[in-house]
Design a protein around this motif. Structure first.
Motif, mmCIF file in Angstrom:
data_model
loop_
_atom_site.group_PDB
_atom_site.id
_atom_site.type_symbol
_atom_site.label_atom_id
_atom_site.label_comp_id
_atom_site.label_asym_id
_atom_site.label_seq_id
_atom_site.Cartn_x
_atom_site.Cartn_y
_atom_site.Cartn_z
ATOM 1 N N SER B 42 0.859 -1.184 0.000
ATOM 2 C CA SER B 42 0.000 0.000 0.000
ATOM 3 C C SER B 42 0.898 1.237 0.000
ATOM 4 N N SER B 43 0.813 1.991 -1.070
ATOM 5 C CA SER B 43 1.769 3.083 -1.257
ATOM 6 C C SER B 43 1.216 4.444 -0.822
ATOM 7 N N ASP B 44 -0.018 4.483 -0.282
ATOM 8 C CA ASP B 44 -0.660 5.771 -0.019
ATOM 9 C C ASP B 44 0.181 6.710 0.856
ATOM 10 N N LEU B 45 0.592 6.169 2.018
ATOM 11 C CA LEU B 45 1.326 7.027 2.944
ATOM 12 C C LEU B 45 2.634 7.506 2.324
ATOM 13 N N LEU B 46 3.376 6.568 1.730
ATOM 14 C CA LEU B 46 4.649 6.924 1.111
ATOM 15 C C LEU B 46 4.427 7.989 0.039
ATOM 16 N N HIS B 47 3.429 7.769 -0.774
ATOM 17 C CA HIS B 47 3.125 8.708 -1.848
ATOM 18 C C HIS B 47 2.853 10.105 -1.289
ATOM 19 N N ARG B 48 2.019 10.136 -0.250
ATOM 20 C CA ARG B 48 1.640 11.429 0.303
ATOM 21 C C ARG B 48 2.839 12.162 0.928
ATOM 22 N N LEU B 49 3.669 11.413 1.655
ATOM 23 C CA LEU B 49 4.822 12.043 2.313
ATOM 24 C C LEU B 49 5.794 12.603 1.275
ATOM 25 N N VAL B 50 6.025 11.836 0.225
ATOM 26 C CA VAL B 50 6.974 12.273 -0.801
ATOM 27 C C VAL B 50 6.389 13.462 -1.577
ATOM 28 N N HIS B 51 5.112 13.364 -1.856
ATOM 29 C CA HIS B 51 4.437 14.444 -2.572
ATOM 30 C C HIS B 51 4.510 15.745 -1.775
ATOM 31 N N SER B 52 4.284 15.607 -0.504
ATOM 32 C CA SER B 52 4.283 16.776 0.364
ATOM 33 C C SER B 52 5.676 17.414 0.425
ATOM 34 N N LEU B 53 6.708 16.586 0.452
ATOM 35 C CA LEU B 53 8.076 17.109 0.449
ATOM 36 C C LEU B 53 8.366 17.805 -0.890
ATOM 37 N N SER B 56 6.838 21.235 -0.681
ATOM 38 C CA SER B 56 7.281 22.258 0.277
ATOM 39 C C SER B 56 8.767 22.575 0.217
ATOM 40 N N ALA B 57 9.600 21.598 -0.165
ATOM 41 C CA ALA B 57 11.046 21.819 -0.096
ATOM 42 C C ALA B 57 11.462 23.069 -0.883
ATOM 43 N N GLY B 58 10.882 23.237 -2.065
ATOM 44 C CA GLY B 58 11.247 24.374 -2.901
ATOM 45 C C GLY B 58 10.918 25.706 -2.239
ATOM 46 N N THR B 59 9.766 25.763 -1.597
ATOM 47 C CA THR B 59 9.370 27.001 -0.925
ATOM 48 C C THR B 59 10.363 27.373 0.164
ATOM 49 N N PHE B 60 10.978 26.379 0.770
ATOM 50 C CA PHE B 60 11.938 26.672 1.828
ATOM 51 C C PHE B 60 13.375 26.657 1.325
ATOM 52 N N GLY B 61 13.556 26.848 0.039
ATOM 53 C CA GLY B 61 14.900 27.055 -0.483
ATOM 54 C C GLY B 61 15.650 25.785 -0.847
ATOM 55 N N CYS B 62 15.033 24.603 -0.687
ATOM 56 C CA CYS B 62 15.728 23.356 -1.023
ATOM 57 C C CYS B 62 15.232 22.885 -2.389
ATOM 58 N N THR B 63 15.642 23.569 -3.442
ATOM 59 C CA THR B 63 15.113 23.318 -4.775
ATOM 60 C C THR B 63 15.399 21.906 -5.257
ATOM 61 N N ARG B 64 16.654 21.485 -5.105
ATOM 62 C CA ARG B 64 17.044 20.185 -5.637
ATOM 63 C C ARG B 64 16.314 19.067 -4.893
ATOM 64 N N LEU B 65 16.201 19.223 -3.580
ATOM 65 C CA LEU B 65 15.481 18.226 -2.794
ATOM 66 C C LEU B 65 14.035 18.121 -3.277
ATOM 67 N N GLY B 66 13.445 19.265 -3.592
ATOM 68 C CA GLY B 66 12.072 19.282 -4.088
ATOM 69 C C GLY B 66 11.954 18.551 -5.415
ATOM 70 N N GLU B 67 12.915 18.833 -6.330
ATOM 71 C CA GLU B 67 12.873 18.212 -7.658
ATOM 72 C C GLU B 67 13.038 16.696 -7.569
ATOM 73 N N ARG B 68 14.001 16.276 -6.729
ATOM 74 C CA ARG B 68 14.240 14.830 -6.597
ATOM 75 C C ARG B 68 13.032 14.139 -5.955
ATOM 76 N N SER B 69 12.383 14.833 -5.025
ATOM 77 C CA SER B 69 11.194 14.248 -4.404
ATOM 78 C C SER B 69 10.117 14.053 -5.450
ATOM 79 N N ARG B 70 9.998 15.038 -6.336
ATOM 80 C CA ARG B 70 8.971 14.926 -7.370
ATOM 81 C C ARG B 70 9.257 13.749 -8.297
ATOM 82 N N GLU B 71 10.541 13.579 -8.668
ATOM 83 C CA GLU B 71 10.904 12.434 -9.509
ATOM 84 C C GLU B 71 10.561 11.129 -8.812
ATOM 85 N N LEU B 72 10.851 11.100 -7.496
ATOM 86 C CA LEU B 72 10.556 9.896 -6.732
ATOM 87 C C LEU B 72 9.040 9.659 -6.699
ATOM 88 N N GLU B 73 8.297 10.747 -6.553
ATOM 89 C CA GLU B 73 6.841 10.601 -6.512
ATOM 90 C C GLU B 73 6.339 9.965 -7.817
#
Lengths: 128, 545
Positions: B42-53, B56-73
């Motif tokens: 069941s991927s729901d929780l994982l999906h939501r946590l990664v999606h949420s990162l 938000s990461a980009g808004t707080f200045g962590c652009t690359r972390l945000g992009e990689r999270s999106r790829e992972l999502e």
């Protein structure tokens, strides 16, 4: 556009809510921030917002579900809805539009530009 | 950046800090969700946590972390929603670990830095306030106008109501000073004042003057919205006090707030909020250092976290209270404690108030400001010279010591001025002590008006004054004091035997040329001595020979 806009806002992440509050306070928006779709629905009963701003992916009721529930309330049937989401697929924007959303603001958003982005989308409503 | 943008940027920085602090815990959650996902499919929780990162990461200045999270999502969606078997466990596992590596590197696109503006001894300027004086007694009108001019007020006098109304229609004054009884009637002053206040686009503060100090007069003044009521003969010192208060010119150096909180992020946030409200802050993350910091920083209030690792805020407050000097210092607790009993218990042992976290910025500022102001007012009653309202000798030394310590820490300069009214004994002998007191008060007032916030003026002895001017080089201090000297010499003091003028001499010494407080005082004193000996009515620098 000088009048105060009341915005009903649902976002499960406290950090992002705080940023949105910062970005919109003093910019002519009255933000009613809710931590879930359910909370937004509960509060909507006694509110007449000019705009509904919804995060798409929230635990419990997600954004689209919240929108449908809100739209079912007679006084919110025509209130414009904007989704906020980390844009995953290009076709998602089209999908949200087909649900009747006014537009999509993609995350991460620029805090300094959020007010402007909302105003631009709102002008579409006013232009007809 | 505008003040608003600046304040937003500061708050964003604080939020960014919080995001980064909480990041490791979020990544742990993602790890666990991934483990669970492999077992339950069941991927729901994982999906939501990664999606949420990703959001938000980009808004707080962590652009690359945000992009990689999106790829992972996207990979998670492919694997679990689209059932694409080409995305293996291994791929996702690697991507999950990769997020942690990126997170460790911190933000790659930090929220804009907030520029702390440094203030470098601006010239002490006083925008001339415009005063309209409605007074039918020509002699009183002239005398009042004359006196006020010396204190940098621009005064226009009117002897009848119509003329005043015509002029107000063209330009609104900063303050209206009006007699109550005029040829037009016993309440002509209040009537015209009320009418003008009603008609004006902006508020016109009114001060009334009256020769009949009775109930009806005072009531009329109140009803016309008068902010003050002075009876004749007009006491100019009182009038000046009222003008200061109406125009909001009371000189207040920033309130000093000591923040004791073991969470640096929160402490910084409180400091930012209080600084935005014009206060000065000092942060202690470890209560052990409280007693070292207090004598240097001289807080007007301590903001104390309750739960800290080595000792609680309540214990720290008790330690502070053991020192007689800090008996009255306000201590305000901050805590997530919700129980009323615990709150009361904390207040019983030395706290003054209890603020519950999380606390709104406006609430924090209001709670702190109100108590700091009360503390200042009470201390002022105890520490100030009663005639002039300036600091007394003992407190000047404390203030000087504090400012030297500050200058040392900030590597800035500081000037110390000793100032003495020339031949004051003969003023007292010729005109009497009440007149002498008026001369002293006038100089005190002039100092109060011309000095900046943060400058310190004290009555050092009989007719002797001392000034502490932080961030001021000797030359700048000399220009300021010489200006003051010329201005003071122009004030004429009325006496039955004729008007007279008074002058002062001054000596200036500076830090870092003199580092020790007593050296600095001695150097200024000896410069003053030289000024006196080379003819009085002059300003002497200690560095001049």
């Amino acid at each position: 556009m000088s009048e105060m806009l009341t915005v009903l806002y649902a976002e499960d992440e406290a950090d992002i809510r705080a940023v949105a509050e910062l970005a919109l306070e003093d910019e002519g928006f009255e933000l009613i921030a809710c931590a879930s779709g359910q909370e937004a629905l509960d509060r909507a009963a006694t509110l007449a917002p000019d705009l509904i701003l919804l995060d798409v992916m929230m635990p419990g009721m997600d954004g689209p579900t919240t929108m449908r529930a809100l739209r079912a309330l007679p006084h919110l049937a025509d209130t414009p809805v904007i989704f906020m989401t980390a844009k995953v697929q290009p076709n998602e924007v089209a999908m949200y539009s087909s649900l009747g959303a006014l537009g999509v603001i993609s995350k991460p958003f620029d805090p300094m530009g959020l007010a402007e982005e909302i105003r631009t989308l709102m002008e579409r409503v006013n232009d007809g | 950046m505008t003040a608003r943008k600046k304040s937003i940027a500061a708050k964003l920085q604080a939020l960014q800090q919080r995001f980064i602090t909480e990041l490791p815990a979020r990544l742990d959650d993602i790890d666990q969700a991934w483990q669970a996902c492999q077992q339950t499919e069941s991927s729901d929780l994982l999906h939501r946590l990664v999606h949420s990162l990703a959001g938000s990461a980009g808004t707080f200045g962590c652009t690359r972390l945000g992009e990689r999270s999106r790829e992972l999502e996207l990979l998670i969606q492919q694997r679990y929603v689209s059932a694409d078997a080409s995305v293996t466990d291994m791929t996702i596992e690697q991507r999950v670990h990769e997020l942690r590596d990126i997170a460790v590197q911190g933000p790659d696109n930090p929220v804009r830095e907030v520029h702390k503006e440094t203030v470098i001894a601006p010239p002490a300027t006083n925008k001339q306030a415009l005063i309209y004086l409605l007074e039918d007694d020509a002699h009183l009108a002239t005398e009042t106008a004359e006196q006020l001019k010396h204190f940098d007020y621009r005064v226009v006098t009117f002897n009848d109501v119509d003329a005043l109304q015509t002029v107000v229609a063209q330009q609104v004054p900063d303050v209206l000073l009006a007699d109550i009884h005029l040829p037009e009637g016993a309440d002509a002053g209040p009537r015209v004042a009320a009418k003008l206040r009603k008609g004006a686009a902006q508020d016109i503060p009114v001060i009334f003057i009256s020769g009949h100090d009775d109930w009806q007069d005072r009531l009329n003044a109140v009803r016309a919205g008068g902010q003050a009521y002075l009876s004749k003969p007009v006491n100019f010192s009182l009038l000046l006090d009222e003008l200061d208060s109406v125009l909001g010119k009371e000189q207040v150096s920033p309130y000093r707030i000591l923040i004791v909180d073991d969470t640096p992020l929160l402490a910084e946030h409180y400091a930012d909020v209080l600084q935005d409200a014009g206060m000065q802050t000092e942060i202690l993350n470890d209560p052990v250092k409280i007693l070292d910091v207090m004598p240097v920083f001289h807080p007007d209030l301590v903001l104390m976290d309750i739960y800290m690792p080595d000792c609680t805020g309540v214990e720290a407050a008790q330690v502070i209270r053991q020192h007689p000097a800090y008996t009255n210092l306000p201590i305000v607790y901050l805590s997530t404690e919700k129980g009323l009993d615990q709150q009361l218990a904390a207040l019983r042992v030395g706290g003054d108030d209890f603020l519950q976290k999380p606390i709104g910025d406006a609430h924090l500022v209001a709670a702190v400001l109100f108590r700091a102001r009360r503390f200042r007012e009470l201390t002022a009653l105890m520490n100030r010279d009663s005639l002039t309202g300036l600091l007394n000798h003992i407190n000047l030394k404390q203030a000087l010591e504090r400012e030297i310590a500050q200058a040392q820490r900030r590597h800035s300069s500081l000037s110390f001025v000793m100032l003495d009214i020339d031949q004051f004994k003969s003023v007292n002998d010729s005109y009497g002590h009440p007149v002498g007191d008026r001369v002293i008060k006038s100089l005190a007032r002039l100092l109060g008006q011309r000095l900046r916030k943060g400058d310190i003026a004290a009555r050092y002895g009989g007719e002797e004054f001392a000034l502490v001017l932080p961030d001021t080089e000797a030359d700048a201090a000399r220009r300021l004091i010489d200006d003051l000297r010329q201005q003071f010499a122009q004030i004429s003091f009325a006496h039955d035997s004729g008007d007279f003028n008074s002058t002062f001499s001054a000596g200036i010494a500076s830090f870092p040329a003199h580092v020790e407080m007593n050296d600095l005082i001695a150097a200024a004193d000896s410069a003053l001595y030289q000024a006196k000996h080379s003819g009085r009515n002059r300003v002497q620098l200690d560095s001049d020979d």
